[in-house]
Each structure stands twice: as C-alpha cells, then as structure tokens.
Enzyme design. Structure first.
Site, short mmCIF file in Angstrom:
data_model
loop_
_atom_site.label_atom_id
_atom_site.label_comp_id
_atom_site.label_asym_id
_atom_site.label_seq_id
_atom_site.Cartn_x
_atom_site.Cartn_y
_atom_site.Cartn_z
N CYS A 1 7.32 -0.73 8.39
CA CYS A 1 6.57 -0.88 7.14
C CYS A 1 7.53 -1.22 6.01
CB CYS A 1 5.79 0.39 6.81
SG CYS A 1 4.86 0.16 5.28
N ILE B 1 0.85 -1.21 0.00
CA ILE B 1 0.00 0.00 0.00
C ILE B 1 0.88 1.25 0.00
CG2 ILE B 1 -1.89 1.21 1.19
CD1 ILE B 1 -2.74 -1.59 0.27
N GLY C 1 0.00 -11.88 13.37
CA GLY C 1 0.49 -12.68 12.24
C GLY C 1 -0.37 -13.90 11.97
#
Ligand SMILES: Cc1cc2nc3c(=O)[nH]c(=O)nc-3n(C[C@H](O)[C@H](O)[C@H](O)COP(=O)(O)O)c2cc1C
Length: 338
Positions: free
Chosen positions: A157, A98, A273
């Site tokens: 990220c 993203i 996760g």
C-alpha cells in the site's frame, strides 16, 4: 385447428427447444480456475479497496457470480485513514490516498465476514500491518474467528508509513517481504497470496523472495505513486499530497509486470491493473495470470462485474476456447525467445 397449423406449431416448439439447447451448449464453457487446490467459479475477482466489503455492491452485482470477493484491507486496529480529499480523477485513471481506513479485524469478523460467507462466494481477506507483529496479530485474530479461502498479504500500500523497513513499502524490500510472509505462514492454515508493488527495479526478485518464503500466489500490481495539482490554487488535489494511480493508465505496465513474473516463478500470478473489459481479462491471462482482479472499473460503473464476466465468456466463445485455463501464458511470441 387446421392440420397445417398443428404442424406449424409443432415445428415452432421443436425449433424453440433446439435453440434453447444451442444456448445451453454455448454456456458449457468451463470458466472455473483452480489455484492452490481451491476451485474458483471463474478467474475474475474484485480488487481490495474497490468493492467496499461486498455488501455495498449487492444491488448492482449478483455476488454469487463473483470469482472471489476481496474486501478492503484490514489491520489489527481501526485506522482513520489519510486527510481529505482522498480520491481524484486523472486522465485514464484515478489517484487515491485512502490510507487503509478500516474498522479493524474484530469489527470485520463480526460485521463483514458472516455476510460474505452467506453469499457462498469465495472470500479472500486482505491484511496489512506496520510490522510483522501487527500482520501476525491481525491474521491470528482473523483465523481464530473465521476461515477465508485465502489471505492476501498487502505488502504494497503506497499510502501508509511503515515502521520496520528502510524502504517506503515492504514489497520494495525482498527481505522484509519474505520476513512477513514467513511469519504469517507459521500461523496461517489457509493459502497465502502476496500482493506486490510495481515500484521496484525488478519485480521478479520480490516475487521469487515471497515464493521462497512460502506464498502460494502473487498478486500484482498495486497502484503507482502519483500526484495531481491545481494550477489555479497551487495546491495538491490530494490531501496527503500524493497517492496511487490505478485504472486504464496503468494497464500496459501491469501486463508487463505479470508477464515478467509469470516467467520467473512457479506459483500462480494474479493480474491486476486497469482491467475495464472482458478482453482486458483475456490479455492478462495470455500474459500469464491465472486469475485477475478488477478495481477502478467498479467506481466507473458499480455493475461492471456482470458485464466483464459476460464479455469474457463471449470472447472465449468467439475464440472457441472451452476452458479459461487454456489462456494462461499463451502469449505467442513467435520465434522470439520467451
Ligand atoms: C480507492 C482505492 C482503494 C484501494 N484500496 C486498497 C486496499 O485497501 N488494499 C489493497 O491491497 N489495494 C487497494 N487498492 C489497489 C487496488 O486493489 C488495485 O491493486 C489497483 O487499484 C490496480 O487495479 P485497477 O487499476 O483495476 O484499479 C485500492 C485502489 C483504489 C482505487
């Protein structure tokens, strides 16, 4: 009315009251969890970037039930994000790139925070930046306008370039991670969670370094670098060529990271996760997580939160565990060294 009939009706009433009481007893479990002095109704939170800003899920999930909502990571300025396509399915997982698309902190405090605050649910705001100055500016603006229950510092990220580190992610560098946590610590009057990447040779080293710098909890893991290719066209399936893998494919690796970190730091660990079920939640807590976050499952089923919460409650019930806290770090390694 016959006397026998009257007795039968009374018996029926008593039986119903009794069964209601039994049901009530069942829900007497204490799911609440305390982390850095803040009480959360339950240990199941939503993972940043996978639950919109909360609003988008209100038709599917009773937001008041959620342990804590983590909106999409925000940065000080608006970010347009990475080229399309940004999400592709892979076996047992999702690859995304993203690129931290968001409308910036000013928009967030005006448009998102008031809605979340009105739900009465705990709010943990995820922040990121290209360097420590950007992180600090974002947090300063945020805290000047609202008071979240905690801040999650996204050091991990995989889809953005960073200016100030020799590594591709802050959370791969113990010094850079500590520097950012310390800078935010100086200005923040709310608890700080450092979100880590699993893409390091020893995640314990990074966890210890952010603990020393003042983080009150660590959240792990973020996604694993990954790619997908179309053999017909020879093209990558992700616009940015590669992205981050999440979902059931990463669960065993995330569990191992949680267990390793749990044994090496004193601050709480928040496990993330591949959680798809209430039993997965229990597994993460047994490995040492004090809370968990659910991500990819929200894309598979937007109403997953309610199901997972119920499954977790049913599990505790079946195991006759009254408090979810009792699960934390309860891994039975028998005679093996812990
Ligand atoms: C589409 C997508 C967007 C994400 N965006 C963010 C983000 O903005 N900030 C962040 O800290 N993590 C982000 N993540 C990572 C998740 O919060 C989580 O750490 C990861 O997906 C692993 O959990 P899961 O397997 O339950 O999805 C994103 C994950 C996905 C799938």
């Amino acid at each position: 009315m016959e006397i026998n009939q009257k007795i039968a009706i009374r018996h029926d009433k008593v039986a119903r009251i009794f069964s209601r009481k039994k049901k009530k007893d069942k829900s007497m479990q204490d799911l609440a969890i305390e982390i850095f002095g803040v009480k959360f109704n339950n240990p199941i939170w939503t993972a940043s970037g996978t639950f919109g800003n909360g609003k988008e899920f209100q038709d599917f999930v009773d937001l008041r039930q959620v342990g804590a909502i983590l909106p999409k990571t925000i940065t000080v300025h608006e970010r347009k994000g990475n080229p399309l396509p940004r999400i592709v399915e892979s076996s047992s997982g999702l690859i995304n790139s993203i690129g931290l698309e968001n409308k910036g902190v000013e928009w967030f405090v005006k448009e998102v925070f008031p809605f979340l605050k009105a739900t009465g649910t705990r709010i943990v705001v995820s922040v990121a930046g290209k360097n420590k100055e950007e992180f600090s500016e974002c947090v300063t603006f945020l805290l000047a306008h609202c008071v979240p229950d905690a801040i999650e510092i996204n050091l991990s990220c995989p889809n953005v370039a960073h200016a100030n580190t020799k590594y591709s992610l802050f959370a791969q560098d113990p010094e850079a991670s500590a520097e950012i946590v310390s800078a935010i610590k100086k200005i923040a009057r709310v608890p700080l969670i450092a979100k880590l990447t699993p893409m390091v040779s020893d995640i314990r080293e990074i966890a210890k370094s952010v603990e020393t710098a003042g983080a009150q909890a660590v959240a792990l893991v973020n996604t694993y670098p990954a790619m997908a290719i179309d053999a017909e066209t020879f093209k990558p399936l992700i616009g940015n060529i590669s992205g981050g893998l999440s979902g059931p494919a990463i669960k065993p690796m995330a569990l191992k990271a949680v267990w390793d970190v749990y044994k090496s730091v004193k601050i709480p660990v928040i496990g993330i996760g591949g959680i798809m079920t209430g039993i997965d939640v229990a597994e993460f807590m047994i490995a040492g997580a004090r809370a968990v976050q659910i991500g990819t499952v929200n894309f598979v089923d937007p109403g997953a939160y309610g199901r997972i919460l119920k499954e977790f409650g049913d599990y505790l019930d079946r195991k006759k565990i009254k408090k979810s806290e009792e699960l934390i770090g309860r891994l039975d390694v028998g005679s093996l060294a812990k």
